[in-house]
Design a protein around this motif. Structure first.
Motif, PDB file in Angstrom:
ATOM      1  N   SER A  81       0.837  -1.405   0.080  1.00 38.05           N
ATOM      2  CA  SER A  81      -0.107   0.190  -0.125  1.00 38.05           C
ATOM      3  C   SER A  81       0.891   1.352  -0.019  1.00 38.05           C
ATOM      4  O   SER A  81       1.079   1.926  -1.020  1.00 38.05           O
ATOM      5  CB  SER A  81      -1.009  -0.063   1.245  1.00 38.05           C
ATOM      6  N   PHE A 109      -0.628  -7.333  -4.964  1.00 30.65           N
ATOM      7  CA  PHE A 109      -1.256  -6.208  -5.464  1.00 30.65           C
ATOM      8  C   PHE A 109      -0.433  -4.850  -4.861  1.00 30.65           C
ATOM      9  O   PHE A 109       0.272  -5.242  -3.861  1.00 30.65           O
ATOM     10  CB  PHE A 109      -2.692  -6.200  -4.735  1.00 30.65           C
ATOM     11  N   SER A 110      -0.227  -3.870  -5.645  1.00 28.71           N
ATOM     12  CA  SER A 110       0.460  -2.811  -5.335  1.00 28.71           C
ATOM     13  C   SER A 110      -0.134  -1.491  -5.700  1.00 28.71           C
ATOM     14  O   SER A 110      -0.629  -1.469  -6.963  1.00 28.71           O
ATOM     15  CB  SER A 110       1.874  -2.869  -5.992  1.00 28.71           C
ATOM     16  N   THR A 111       0.006  -0.588  -4.936  1.00 29.64           N
ATOM     17  CA  THR A 111      -0.475   0.862  -5.389  1.00 29.64           C
ATOM     18  C   THR A 111       0.782   1.460  -6.097  1.00 29.64           C
ATOM     19  O   THR A 111       1.835   1.304  -5.670  1.00 29.64           O
ATOM     20  CB  THR A 111      -0.909   1.712  -4.039  1.00 29.64           C
ATOM     21  N   GLU A 131      -0.623  -6.638 -10.396  1.00 28.39           N
ATOM     22  CA  GLU A 131      -1.503  -5.608 -10.182  1.00 28.39           C
ATOM     23  C   GLU A 131      -0.985  -4.358  -9.498  1.00 28.39           C
ATOM     24  O   GLU A 131      -0.856  -4.409  -8.314  1.00 28.39           O
ATOM     25  CB  GLU A 131      -2.981  -5.935  -9.960  1.00 28.39           C
ATOM     26  N   LEU A 132      -1.165  -3.295 -10.407  1.00 31.56           N
ATOM     27  CA  LEU A 132      -0.899  -1.844  -9.946  1.00 31.56           C
ATOM     28  C   LEU A 132      -2.387  -1.384  -9.929  1.00 31.56           C
ATOM     29  O   LEU A 132      -3.283  -1.171 -10.820  1.00 31.56           O
ATOM     30  CB  LEU A 132      -0.026  -1.180 -10.587  1.00 31.56           C
ATOM     31  N   HIS A 133      -2.764  -0.646  -8.916  1.00 32.51           N
ATOM     32  CA  HIS A 133      -3.943  -0.137  -8.704  1.00 32.51           C
ATOM     33  C   HIS A 133      -4.120   0.730  -7.711  1.00 32.51           C
ATOM     34  O   HIS A 133      -3.306   0.640  -6.574  1.00 32.51           O
ATOM     35  CB  HIS A 133      -5.169  -1.035  -8.357  1.00 32.51           C
ATOM     36  N   PRO A 134      -4.789   2.044  -7.859  1.00 29.99           N
ATOM     37  CA  PRO A 134      -4.607   3.045  -6.568  1.00 29.99           C
ATOM     38  C   PRO A 134      -5.228   2.724  -5.370  1.00 29.99           C
ATOM     39  O   PRO A 134      -4.875   3.353  -4.491  1.00 29.99           O
ATOM     40  CB  PRO A 134      -5.548   4.121  -7.380  1.00 29.99           C
ATOM     41  N   ALA A 136      -5.385  -0.459  -2.601  1.00 27.47           N
ATOM     42  CA  ALA A 136      -5.045  -1.804  -2.274  1.00 27.47           C
ATOM     43  C   ALA A 136      -6.330  -2.453  -1.879  1.00 27.47           C
ATOM     44  O   ALA A 136      -7.140  -2.152  -0.854  1.00 27.47           O
ATOM     45  CB  ALA A 136      -4.059  -1.709  -1.168  1.00 27.47           C
ATOM     46  N   PRO A 137      -6.409  -3.844  -2.158  1.00 25.25           N
ATOM     47  CA  PRO A 137      -7.500  -4.477  -1.751  1.00 25.25           C
ATOM     48  C   PRO A 137      -7.272  -5.112  -0.316  1.00 25.25           C
ATOM     49  O   PRO A 137      -6.197  -5.359  -0.101  1.00 25.25           O
ATOM     50  CB  PRO A 137      -7.550  -5.866  -2.556  1.00 25.25           C
TER      51      PRO A 137
END
Length: 144
Positions: A81, A109-111, A131-134, A136-137
């Motif tokens: 995160s 998962f990474s921001t 996955e890069l996503h703003p 974090a799940p």
């Protein structure tokens, strides 16, 4: 291999002298997958938690193979995160003689912010993520 987005990836191969380091507790969920690939791999552990007063990441426990400074390190942390925990973990590894250039962060998962923070502090580190996503799940931590 060629990915579905037509990106060519050379991949990685097993080399003698690798070791895993899981950032407790969520990183331990990745240990079995690593053992499935590399049965006899040595695994170290780091426990890092936020200090209640300062909210800064603080190392509470670290146990590594004695020759970790001669190994490539697969650092396991599933949800990246802010990057603060990983940065502290890398600092501990560097204190034990590990060069950042031989550290590969394995993250599910990474921001973008977290990945950027790590690269700014340690530009030589390699980050592998799915996955890069703003945002974090939270589902991984809840499930495992």
């Amino acid at each position: 291999i060629t990915t579905p987005t037509e990106h060519k990836y050379e991949g990685v191969r097993f080399e003698k002298g690798n070791c895993g380091v899981s950032i407790m507790r969520s990183g331990e969920a990745m240990e079995q997958g690593l053992r499935d690939c590399c049965r006899s791999i040595r695994i170290g552990k780091i426990l890092i938690q936020s200090d209640e007063e300062t909210q800064r990441a603080k190392v509470y426990y670290a146990k590594f193979p004695p020759d970790i400074y001669r190994r490539k390190v697969l650092l396991m942390y599933p949800i990246l995160s802010t990057g603060n925990t990983v940065i502290e973990a890398v600092k501990v590894l560097v204190e034990h003689g590990v060069q950042p250039s031989v550290i590969i962060l394995l993250s599910l998962f990474s921001t973008p912010h977290g990945a950027k923070s790590i690269i700014q502090e340690f530009p030589e580190i390699t980050i592998l993520t799915t996955e890069l996503h703003p945002v974090a799940p939270t589902c991984f931590g809840q499930k495992y």
